[in-house]
Design a protein around this motif. Sequence first.
Motif, mmCIF file in Angstrom:
data_model
loop_
_atom_site.group_PDB
_atom_site.id
_atom_site.type_symbol
_atom_site.label_atom_id
_atom_site.label_comp_id
_atom_site.label_asym_id
_atom_site.label_seq_id
_atom_site.Cartn_x
_atom_site.Cartn_y
_atom_site.Cartn_z
ATOM 1 N N UNK A 2 3.915 -1.206 4.434
ATOM 2 C CA UNK A 2 3.385 0.013 5.063
ATOM 3 C C UNK A 2 3.193 -0.173 6.548
ATOM 4 N N UNK A 3 2.637 -1.293 6.955
ATOM 5 C CA UNK A 3 2.431 -1.550 8.393
ATOM 6 C C UNK A 3 3.751 -1.584 9.143
ATOM 7 N N UNK A 4 4.752 -2.199 8.550
ATOM 8 C CA UNK A 4 6.059 -2.278 9.199
ATOM 9 C C UNK A 4 6.683 -0.895 9.350
ATOM 10 N N UNK A 5 6.600 -0.086 8.272
ATOM 11 C CA UNK A 5 7.236 1.238 8.332
ATOM 12 C C UNK A 5 6.511 2.165 9.300
ATOM 13 N N UNK A 6 5.167 2.144 9.312
ATOM 14 C CA UNK A 6 4.415 3.061 10.179
ATOM 15 C C UNK A 6 4.435 2.631 11.633
ATOM 16 N N UNK A 565 2.817 11.354 -1.521
ATOM 17 C CA UNK A 565 3.048 10.476 -0.372
ATOM 18 C C UNK A 565 1.766 10.379 0.444
ATOM 19 N N UNK A 566 1.737 9.425 1.371
ATOM 20 C CA UNK A 566 0.616 9.326 2.313
ATOM 21 C C UNK A 566 1.208 9.126 3.698
ATOM 22 N N UNK A 567 0.489 9.679 4.668
ATOM 23 C CA UNK A 567 0.996 9.741 6.028
ATOM 24 C C UNK A 567 0.421 8.619 6.880
ATOM 25 N N UNK A 568 0.824 8.663 8.154
ATOM 26 C CA UNK A 568 0.330 7.672 9.115
ATOM 27 C C UNK A 568 -1.177 7.846 9.315
ATOM 28 N N UNK A 569 -1.643 9.109 9.253
ATOM 29 C CA UNK A 569 -3.071 9.375 9.421
ATOM 30 C C UNK A 569 -3.850 8.777 8.249
ATOM 31 N N UNK A 570 -3.349 8.939 7.019
ATOM 32 C CA UNK A 570 -4.032 8.338 5.865
ATOM 33 C C UNK A 570 -4.098 6.816 6.003
ATOM 34 N N UNK A 571 -3.038 6.246 6.505
ATOM 35 C CA UNK A 571 -3.010 4.793 6.672
ATOM 36 C C UNK A 571 -4.020 4.330 7.709
ATOM 37 N N UNK A 572 -4.127 5.096 8.839
ATOM 38 C CA UNK A 572 -5.068 4.713 9.891
ATOM 39 C C UNK A 572 -6.516 4.893 9.436
ATOM 40 N N UNK A 573 -6.765 5.916 8.613
ATOM 41 C CA UNK A 573 -8.148 6.194 8.202
ATOM 42 C C UNK A 573 -8.589 5.240 7.097
ATOM 43 N N UNK A 574 -7.757 5.093 6.070
ATOM 44 C CA UNK A 574 -8.144 4.312 4.887
ATOM 45 C C UNK A 574 -7.805 2.823 5.004
ATOM 46 N N UNK A 575 -6.867 2.487 5.852
ATOM 47 C CA UNK A 575 -6.505 1.084 6.015
ATOM 48 C C UNK A 575 -5.521 0.597 4.937
ATOM 49 N N UNK A 576 -5.109 -0.639 5.114
ATOM 50 C CA UNK A 576 -4.092 -1.162 4.203
ATOM 51 C C UNK A 576 -4.657 -1.498 2.820
ATOM 52 N N UNK A 577 -5.976 -1.703 2.710
ATOM 53 C CA UNK A 577 -6.561 -1.992 1.402
ATOM 54 C C UNK A 577 -6.427 -0.802 0.457
ATOM 55 N N UNK A 578 -6.383 0.388 1.026
ATOM 56 C CA UNK A 578 -6.236 1.579 0.192
ATOM 57 C C UNK A 578 -4.884 1.582 -0.544
ATOM 58 N N UNK A 579 -3.894 0.950 0.062
ATOM 59 C CA UNK A 579 -2.565 0.905 -0.551
ATOM 60 C C UNK A 579 -2.563 0.080 -1.831
ATOM 61 N N UNK A 580 -3.477 -0.859 -1.950
ATOM 62 C CA UNK A 580 -3.491 -1.714 -3.126
ATOM 63 C C UNK A 580 -3.848 -0.926 -4.389
ATOM 64 N N UNK A 581 -4.653 0.100 -4.228
ATOM 65 C CA UNK A 581 -5.027 0.937 -5.378
ATOM 66 C C UNK A 581 -4.124 2.158 -5.524
ATOM 67 N N UNK A 582 -3.095 2.262 -4.672
ATOM 68 C CA UNK A 582 -2.196 3.417 -4.726
ATOM 69 C C UNK A 582 -1.312 3.308 -5.964
ATOM 70 N N UNK A 583 -1.133 4.433 -6.668
ATOM 71 C CA UNK A 583 -0.268 4.490 -7.840
ATOM 72 C C UNK A 583 0.428 5.839 -7.862
#
Length: 588
Positions: A2-6, A565-583
């Motif tokens: 996610x960090x690489x793509x955003x 999907x989740x956007x760049x804003x979701x990534x900046x607000x929730x951080x990369x830890x949020x991706x671990x629970x993404x399904x």
Amino acid sequence: MGELLFQTYGVPSIAFGVDAAFSYKYNQQRGVCDKDGLAMCPGFNTTHVIPFVDGEPIYKGSCRSNIGGFHVTDYLKQLLSLKYPYHMARFTWEKVEDLKMEHCYIAPDYLSEAQLFQQGAKEAEEKTRMWQLPWVPPPTEEPPSEEEIARKAAIREKQGQRLREMAEAKRSSKINELENELHGLEFLLNQLAHVQESNVPSFLAETGYVSRQEIESARSKVVQSLRKAKGESKSDQAEIEKADSATNEKYSLINIPDDMLTADQLVEKRKQLSIKSMSEGRQRLKQKRYEEGLERERKQQLEEEKRLENPELYLEQLRSRYKDLSEKIDQRKRLKTNGGSTNGNGLAGSVGRGERLNAAQRERMRLLTTAAFDRGKGEDTFGAKDEDWQLYKLMSKDNDDDDEEPDEDNTELARISSRLQLLDPTFVPKVETGSSQPAEAPRTRPLTKEDFQIVFGVERFRCPEILFSPNWIGVDQVGLDEMAGVSMRRLSCKDEKLEERLTNSILVTGGSSLFPGIIERLEAGIRMIRPCGSPIKIVRALDPVMDAWRGASAYASAPGFHTQTFTRMDYDVNGEDWLRSYQLKYSL
């Protein structure tokens, strides 16, 4: 990711999914499998089993093993490289991958299949495949035509004629030189006949000769050389008588008593005796060699007659003689090294080569002791009499030398060995240990079409078997059939009806699911871990390789895809830890 793509590539939004889940949903929409089932995906590097309940994957019940098509290809490449090391350059990764997909299959029962190939049954021969490598037969040499034979014969005749002319010219030149030398010696003898006795020494000093006998000896040698160059017969009686008279003149002082000779003549007589003795010795040696040559020719003629009379019996006798001589020589070597007797336990108990004296050595010691005792008093006169030199010969004689083998046995063994090599193509001479001679190079045969054939036998089902037995390549994990049981046991609910629904809809996808026989093998393996009578249905995906991409493409084309999907804003607000629970929700 996610960090690489955003941050690096600046993508607006992303969604993550599992390839096996996309493939299962794609085939479910086409009625291949049910909402409740198992997705078994033996991929390239790993193998996954994911249970589906109500159309959604239950990731907590999934199972993974680190075995895939990559390991099957690598295992096949290793087996072929060990089996055909001289064709290793042919086994590239891409080619072995193609061979795997073309020839490999899953055996219903590995042990039974291996026994078929071990017993060499007809069914095993039918299952064997062959890959023919590029091979160009060596050019066959056609027999030369009559014109070519005639041309080569003319060239050889021309070369032979030129060599004969050169030899004739050389022979003529040598004859002229010898005739000139002979004329010079005859002229010198005529001049010497007219010289006074007192002036003979000064005359000879100018010519370089010592005496008249030396000039006559040189003339006799020139005459013999000239006669040999002209090809004249040596048995001419007049020449023999002339040579005898020359010999008598050459050794004129031998038969004269010592009391009738002066001191200078005595010295000359000893010189003539020595020269005559050496000359006679050379003649005897030459005659002996000539007789030995005749004897060898006679024996060879007799052997050839025996061979022509009965070739098989002759070869058998030669082999027997070679074996006897080899054993005799080996036994003599062992006796020299270890001695000849043994002790009560059967071990060598005699002294070795350096600690014993043979009969010849003991005789020499006795002669030396006797000579030293007899000659030890008074003046040392040893060597004054001929008997002393005879004693010296006896002391120097050694009929059983420890350092060398008898010449007769070695010579006969070498002769028989060369004879067998000439007559028997299968004969291999014995190579002595520690011999300085290099061993004979092994005979090579020309390469044939069969040398460029890669045969696939047990490799066809042995390599894919690692999907069910990963421990063969050192991976301590369960096989593909046991992974289904592990996945169902990881589900929190213990519902027998749910497990029956899961085993009644098993989808096999991924590149390694294309092996023939994998569905039958999976069904037999899963049936062994399920209760008797449980429904088991296993199907293959419509396209095991591309269905994952087609399922993801259809999912991305759905209207509700943007909600997953989740956007760049979701990534900046929730951080990369949020991706671990993404399904991802696969039901839209």
